[in-house]
Design a protein around this motif. Structure first.
Motif, PDB file in Angstrom:
ATOM      1  N   GLU A 121      18.271  15.836  48.912  1.00 44.87           N
ATOM      2  CA  GLU A 121      18.481  16.451  50.227  1.00 44.87           C
ATOM      3  C   GLU A 121      19.933  16.875  50.400  1.00 44.87           C
ATOM      4  N   ARG A 122      20.846  15.990  50.059  1.00 41.53           N
ATOM      5  CA  ARG A 122      22.266  16.305  50.220  1.00 41.53           C
ATOM      6  C   ARG A 122      22.679  17.462  49.310  1.00 41.53           C
ATOM      7  N   SER A 123      22.214  17.440  48.064  1.00 43.07           N
ATOM      8  CA  SER A 123      22.619  18.452  47.090  1.00 43.07           C
ATOM      9  C   SER A 123      22.177  19.843  47.505  1.00 43.07           C
ATOM     10  N   PHE A 124      20.907  19.991  47.866  1.00 45.95           N
ATOM     11  CA  PHE A 124      20.403  21.313  48.221  1.00 45.95           C
ATOM     12  C   PHE A 124      20.889  21.756  49.600  1.00 45.95           C
ATOM     13  N   SER A 183      11.959  14.418  52.924  1.00 44.91           N
ATOM     14  CA  SER A 183      10.655  13.765  53.110  1.00 44.91           C
ATOM     15  C   SER A 183      10.543  12.517  52.248  1.00 44.91           C
ATOM     16  N   ALA A 184      10.955  12.627  50.976  1.00 46.15           N
ATOM     17  CA  ALA A 184      10.898  11.473  50.075  1.00 46.15           C
ATOM     18  C   ALA A 184      11.784  10.346  50.588  1.00 46.15           C
ATOM     19  N   ARG A 185      12.972  10.687  51.057  1.00 46.73           N
ATOM     20  CA  ARG A 185      13.878   9.662  51.584  1.00 46.73           C
ATOM     21  C   ARG A 185      13.282   8.975  52.787  1.00 46.73           C
ATOM     22  N   ALA A 186      12.691   9.756  53.707  1.00 41.12           N
ATOM     23  CA  ALA A 186      12.138   9.178  54.930  1.00 41.12           C
ATOM     24  C   ALA A 186      10.912   8.308  54.629  1.00 41.12           C
ATOM     25  N   ILE A 187      10.006   8.812  53.785  1.00 42.34           N
ATOM     26  CA  ILE A 187       8.771   8.066  53.485  1.00 42.34           C
ATOM     27  C   ILE A 187       9.084   6.754  52.776  1.00 42.34           C
ATOM     28  N   HIS A 243       8.654  -3.352  44.720  1.00 42.59           N
ATOM     29  CA  HIS A 243       8.509  -2.443  43.590  1.00 42.59           C
ATOM     30  C   HIS A 243       9.685  -1.474  43.574  1.00 42.59           C
ATOM     31  N   PRO A 244      10.355  -1.301  42.427  1.00 47.18           N
ATOM     32  CA  PRO A 244      11.543  -0.428  42.376  1.00 47.18           C
ATOM     33  C   PRO A 244      11.234   1.050  42.614  1.00 47.18           C
ATOM     34  N   MET A 245       9.952   1.425  42.532  1.00 41.30           N
ATOM     35  CA  MET A 245       9.605   2.824  42.722  1.00 41.30           C
ATOM     36  C   MET A 245      10.079   3.346  44.074  1.00 41.30           C
ATOM     37  N   PHE A 246       9.948   2.507  45.114  1.00 47.89           N
ATOM     38  CA  PHE A 246      10.304   2.956  46.458  1.00 47.89           C
ATOM     39  C   PHE A 246      11.821   3.153  46.588  1.00 47.89           C
ATOM     40  N   LYS A 247      12.586   2.283  45.973  1.00 46.53           N
ATOM     41  CA  LYS A 247      14.041   2.443  46.016  1.00 46.53           C
ATOM     42  C   LYS A 247      14.477   3.695  45.250  1.00 46.53           C
ATOM     43  N   MET A 248      13.838   3.927  44.094  1.00 48.96           N
ATOM     44  CA  MET A 248      14.173   5.119  43.325  1.00 48.96           C
ATOM     45  C   MET A 248      13.755   6.382  44.077  1.00 48.96           C
ATOM     46  N   MET A 249      12.613   6.331  44.738  1.00 47.19           N
ATOM     47  CA  MET A 249      12.130   7.485  45.496  1.00 47.19           C
ATOM     48  C   MET A 249      13.082   7.810  46.648  1.00 47.19           C
ATOM     49  N   SER A 250      13.512   6.752  47.341  1.00 46.92           N
ATOM     50  CA  SER A 250      14.441   6.940  48.450  1.00 46.92           C
ATOM     51  C   SER A 250      15.778   7.483  47.946  1.00 46.92           C
ATOM     52  N   ALA A 251      16.247   6.931  46.829  1.00 50.59           N
ATOM     53  CA  ALA A 251      17.520   7.376  46.266  1.00 50.59           C
ATOM     54  C   ALA A 251      17.434   8.827  45.810  1.00 50.59           C
ATOM     55  N   ILE A 281      21.601   8.773  41.219  1.00 53.61           N
ATOM     56  CA  ILE A 281      20.332   8.275  41.766  1.00 53.61           C
ATOM     57  C   ILE A 281      20.166   6.791  41.465  1.00 53.61           C
ATOM     58  N   VAL A 282      20.484   6.394  40.241  1.00 55.33           N
ATOM     59  CA  VAL A 282      20.391   4.974  39.869  1.00 55.33           C
ATOM     60  C   VAL A 282      21.339   4.138  40.717  1.00 55.33           C
ATOM     61  N   ALA A 283      22.554   4.629  40.924  1.00 56.08           N
ATOM     62  CA  ALA A 283      23.525   3.889  41.734  1.00 56.08           C
ATOM     63  C   ALA A 283      23.044   3.747  43.175  1.00 56.08           C
TER      64      ALA A 283
END
Length: 437
Positions: free
Chosen positions: A52-55, A23-27, A38-46, A276-278
């Protein structure tokens, strides 16, 4: 019902985290947010992509991913995986190299049943394929095995190994990695007495707890501190309603994973933060080192409760293998009956799972074996993972094992191929990074 509810609760938490990541990635990936610098959106997507992949990986069996290997003729040969023996709790598989004559070295890799799939040995298999016919014990996830299939403990595990060795014949070289080392030793001794003609030519034991008391680790200390009643109450659950094994008592893979991660918590936390940063910087990729390692590391499987509990009670607490009083199906197995199988042990000097001294103890138990058929190797600077899949394995241990096989199997050795990437990049982390096996 209580065990089933807690099992399903764990799976629900995992599923919820996967959904939150998606959901976070899609939004955060909506194009409209590109108008807001704003970097928040890139960090949220990352964060969402990594979460999602990990779980999601935690409930998926990884693919072997070995597509081709280089041949002596200079061509790449296709590799297919074929099942030779299918049983409820595990199968014997063969890596069939197309358009290649059978190799003189025939190797059975006995994979650990310790929370991860046999694919944990992917790079080990890939490194052996150019020089050997490779067979692997492919253990099944207990959550997918109906209760009607019955129990599976360390005695059943040993008898599975006996059957697999019988099927493959006597011109075989067995390599056991970590957890199965004591049971593989017992299976070889069982054959030595019951069917000597079916014994393998060589047996290589890598980082296994033959005598857990020989050198203390966190694993052995835990085994001494906790009573069997406490262990059963704290880690054993019943498979939930979603899977074929509903109602089966297991040590859940998700609970094992939590234990693995806790052993190197800071290192794993840093690895995920850096990933996540990468990703936020656009520097991540589908097959980078992080994804290659964690796609395997996070893919866990349930163990039957009886296998886990009998391992702790009989191998670690009771020291039945270490004291040569292991019983299989009512029959006492005497390791001293091994008189013709050459045995080699491999240990890592920095192994914090099966510390030096635990595995080499196997040689003292082989009282019927001449010293000329015994060998050991202690790899300097190597951790647990490195002795079977890391750089120590590739650069030092693998050549020594193949040389040991050639010296004792009577097969006409061919020139050993140099290691190169096969079917993808090597997944090995830094030596000693995990306690997965």
């Amino acid at each position: 019902m209580k065990g089933m509810m807690s099992y399903d609760l764990m799976d629900t938490i995992r599923n919820t985290n996967e959904w939150m990541g998606a959901s976070a990635r899609a939004i955060a990936s909506y194009p409209v947010f590109g108008m807001v610098p704003h970097p928040m959106f890139k960090m949220m997507s990352a964060w969402g992509r990594v979460t999602e992949r990990s779980f999601g990986r935690m409930v998926i069996k990884p693919d072997w991913g070995i597509r081709t290997i280089p041949g002596a003729d200079g061509r790449d040969h296709l590799v297919t995986v074929e099942t030779l023996v299918e049983k409820p709790f595990g199968s014997l598989i063969h890596f069939n190299v197309k358009r290649r004559a059978p190799m003189a070295r025939r190797v059975l890799l006995v994979a650990p049943m310790s929370g991860h799939y046999a694919t944990l040995l992917r790079s080990t298999v890939a490194s052996l394929l150019p020089d050997c016919e490779v067979y692997v014990t492919d253990w099944h996830n207990a959550r997918d095995i109906p209760v009607s299939a019955g129990k599976f403990d360390i005695e059943d595990y040993t008898l599975y190994l006996v059957e697999f060795m019988r099927h493959l014949g006597p011109d075989l070289n067995v390599i056991a990695v970590c957890q199965p080392a004591p049971l593989t030793l017992a299976a070889t001794a069982y054959l030595a007495e019951e069917e000597p003609a079916a014994q393998p030519k060589t047996l290589t034991l890598i980082g296994g707890p033959i005598d857990p008391d020989a050198s203390a680790t966190d694993v052995t200390d835990f085994g001494r501190r906790v009573t069997m009643g406490q262990l059963e109450q704290s880690v054993i659950q019943r498979v939930g309603f979603k899977y074929k094994g509903v109602g089966r008592e297991v040590y859940p893979g998700l609970m094992q994973l939590a234990s693995f991660i806790s052993m190197n918590g800071e290192k794993h936390a840093k690895a995920f933060f850096d990933k996540i940063v990468a990703e936020a910087k656009g520097e991540g990729s589908e097959h980078d080192g992080h994804n290659r390692f964690y796609d395997e590391y996070l893919a866990v499987m349930d163990m039957t409760a009886e296998f886990y509990l009998s391992t702790v009670e009989r191998i670690f607490k009771g020291l039945e293998i270490a004291q040569n009083r292991f019983v299989v199906d009512g029959k006492m197995v005497d390791i001293g009956k091994i008189t013709s199988v050459a045995v080699k042990t491999v240990e890592g000097a920095n192994d914090d799972i099966s510390a030096p001294g635990q595995c080499v103890a196997a040689l003292a138990l082989c009282t019927g074996l001449p010293e000329s058929k015994k060998a050991s190797h202690l790899e300097p600077g190597a951790g647990h993972y490195g002795i079977f899949a890391g750089k120590s394995w590739r650069n030092n241990i693998r050549p020594l094992v193949l040389e040991f096989i050639d010296q004792n199997s009577g097969a006409a050795p061919k020139k050993t191929a140099k290691i190169r990437t096969v079917g993808g990049t090597d997944i090995a982390p830094a030596d000693g990074a995990t306690g997965a096996a």
